[in-house]
Write an enzyme that holds these catalytic residues in place. Structure first.
Site, mmCIF file in Angstrom:
data_model
loop_
_atom_site.group_PDB
_atom_site.id
_atom_site.type_symbol
_atom_site.label_atom_id
_atom_site.label_comp_id
_atom_site.label_asym_id
_atom_site.label_seq_id
_atom_site.Cartn_x
_atom_site.Cartn_y
_atom_site.Cartn_z
ATOM 1 N N SER A 106 -4.644 13.883 -13.863
ATOM 2 C CA SER A 106 -5.898 13.668 -14.597
ATOM 3 C C SER A 106 -6.356 15.015 -15.140
ATOM 4 C CB SER A 106 -6.976 13.125 -13.643
ATOM 5 O OG SER A 106 -8.247 13.131 -14.280
ATOM 6 N N LYS B 256 -6.162 15.353 -7.313
ATOM 7 C CA LYS B 256 -5.430 15.456 -8.591
ATOM 8 C C LYS B 256 -4.977 16.894 -8.854
ATOM 9 C CE LYS B 256 -5.514 11.129 -9.872
ATOM 10 N NZ LYS B 256 -4.303 10.330 -10.108
ATOM 11 N N THR C 258 -9.954 1.781 -19.574
ATOM 12 C CA THR C 258 -9.442 0.835 -18.585
ATOM 13 C C THR C 258 -10.615 0.000 -18.074
ATOM 14 O OG1 THR C 258 -9.831 2.477 -16.881
ATOM 15 C CG2 THR C 258 -7.626 2.395 -17.806
ATOM 16 N N TYR D 176 -11.541 13.455 -5.383
ATOM 17 C CA TYR D 176 -10.668 13.115 -6.517
ATOM 18 C C TYR D 176 -10.147 14.395 -7.179
ATOM 19 C CZ TYR D 176 -9.068 10.615 -10.730
ATOM 20 O OH TYR D 176 -8.311 10.107 -11.744
ATOM 21 N N ASN E 219 1.444 6.203 -10.127
ATOM 22 C CA ASN E 219 0.211 5.990 -10.889
ATOM 23 C C ASN E 219 -0.958 5.524 -10.027
ATOM 24 O OD1 ASN E 219 -1.381 5.032 -13.474
ATOM 25 N ND2 ASN E 219 -1.150 3.202 -12.184
ATOM 26 N N ASP F 265 0.865 -1.186 0.000
ATOM 27 C CA ASP F 265 0.000 0.000 0.000
ATOM 28 C C ASP F 265 0.902 1.237 0.000
ATOM 29 O OD1 ASP F 265 -1.696 2.112 0.536
ATOM 30 O OD2 ASP F 265 -2.760 1.103 2.161
ATOM 31 N N VAL F 266 0.841 2.029 -1.066
ATOM 32 C CA VAL F 266 1.723 3.208 -1.149
ATOM 33 C C VAL F 266 1.386 4.247 -0.077
ATOM 34 C CG1 VAL F 266 2.267 3.009 -3.619
ATOM 35 C CG2 VAL F 266 0.268 4.349 -2.903
#
Ligand code: NAD
Length: 250
Positions: free
Chosen positions: A130, A147, A178, A143, A79, A53-54
């Protein structure tokens, strides 16, 4: 021939989508890659994979240890992202907000600190931002904020790491086909219409392919981009070329 003369490549969020395409492209071009994800990335010849987990300090130390085994880091691709904090400014949960900020904004900063001593002069960092870091979408506050933060963090990193000879740039993808985007289309009330709506956000009138983002990431990480730092490159089929796109076709 590979235009990245340096050691390994670390890609976070490598198990699927854009991260997997990035990993595959580097492997194809002969670079040793460490793919990191919450779920184990697929085994690709010539790559290492790590479940981590980053957003956790323990996860990041394991990444640093594995990166040392890789022989150092020539390119770090931040990413991984948490896209599950649904809601607008009045209703996004405090937990979702915190997770989005931790994974999408803080982790790229903290992982960079954990890896920087393994990154020689001439190495590069590519952040996957994004178009939603350049403009906002209704009902997607966490989000958008994460971003948007990553976009300006990219510039701050470019300035602060320049003395070490490390370049930092970002891509800002439009809608990319994706698994998650395709699932959202399929799950909608009218999938055909939803797909067209997504396509029509772009001047090129189609979704982007994960590989089309990977190719730009590869370029930014390579010596072909040796005088680029602090740049946010939209990979969006012309979406942000027009302020009319979101309002419907130009
Ligand atoms: P995705 O959700 O399909 O894949 C993300 C991967 O990251 C998953 O495998 C997930 O397990 C992993 N991940 C999430 N949190 C993690 C964590 N804390 N530690 C380690 N791994 C973690 O995403 P995608 O659609 O391929 O998007 C990849 C990147 O591109 C993200 O940064 C996303 O915000 C950005 N992006 C995507 C699109 C798009 O249309 N798909 C558009 C613009 C930007």
């Amino acid at each position: 021939a590979p235009s990245i003369p340096l050691a390994g490549v670390v890609v976070t969020g490598a198990a699927r989508g854009i991260g997997r395409a990035i990993t595959e492209l580097y492997v194809e071009r002969g670079h040793p890659v460490l793919g990191v994800d919450l779920n184990l990335p697929p085994l690709t010849k010539g790559s290492l994979r790590l479940r981590a987990d980053v957003a956790s300090a323990a996860g990041r130390s394991r990444i640093a240890r594995a990166a040392r085994e890789l022989g150092g880091v020539g390119v770090l691709v931040n990413n991984a992202a948490y896209q599950g904090a649904h809601g607008g400014v009045l209703d996004v949960s405090a937990r979702g907000w915190a997770r989005a900020l931790n994974v999408n904004l803080s982790a790229p900063l903290l992982l960079t600190r954990d890896l920087i001593d393994l990154m020689p002069r001439g190495s590069a960092i590519v952040n996957v931002a994004s178009v939603q870091g350049l403009f906002a979408e209704q009902g997607n506050a966490a989000y958008n904020a994460s971003k948007g933060g990553l976009v300006n963090l990219t510039r701050a990193m470019a300035l602060d790491l320049a003395p070490r000879g490390v370049r930092v740039n970002a891509v800002a993808p439009g809608a990319i086909s994706t698994e998650s985007v395709l699932q959202a289309i399929t799950a909608s009330a009218n999938p055909e219409q939803t797909r067209r709506d997504y396509e029509d956000l772009h001047a090129l009138r189609r979704l982007g392919e994960p590989r089309e983002v990977a190719q730009v990431v590869y370029f930014l990480g390579s010596s072909e981009a040796s005088f680029l730092t602090g740049v946010i490159l939209p990979v969006d089929g012309g979406m942000t070329a027009s302020f009319m796109m979101a309002g419907r076709p130009v």
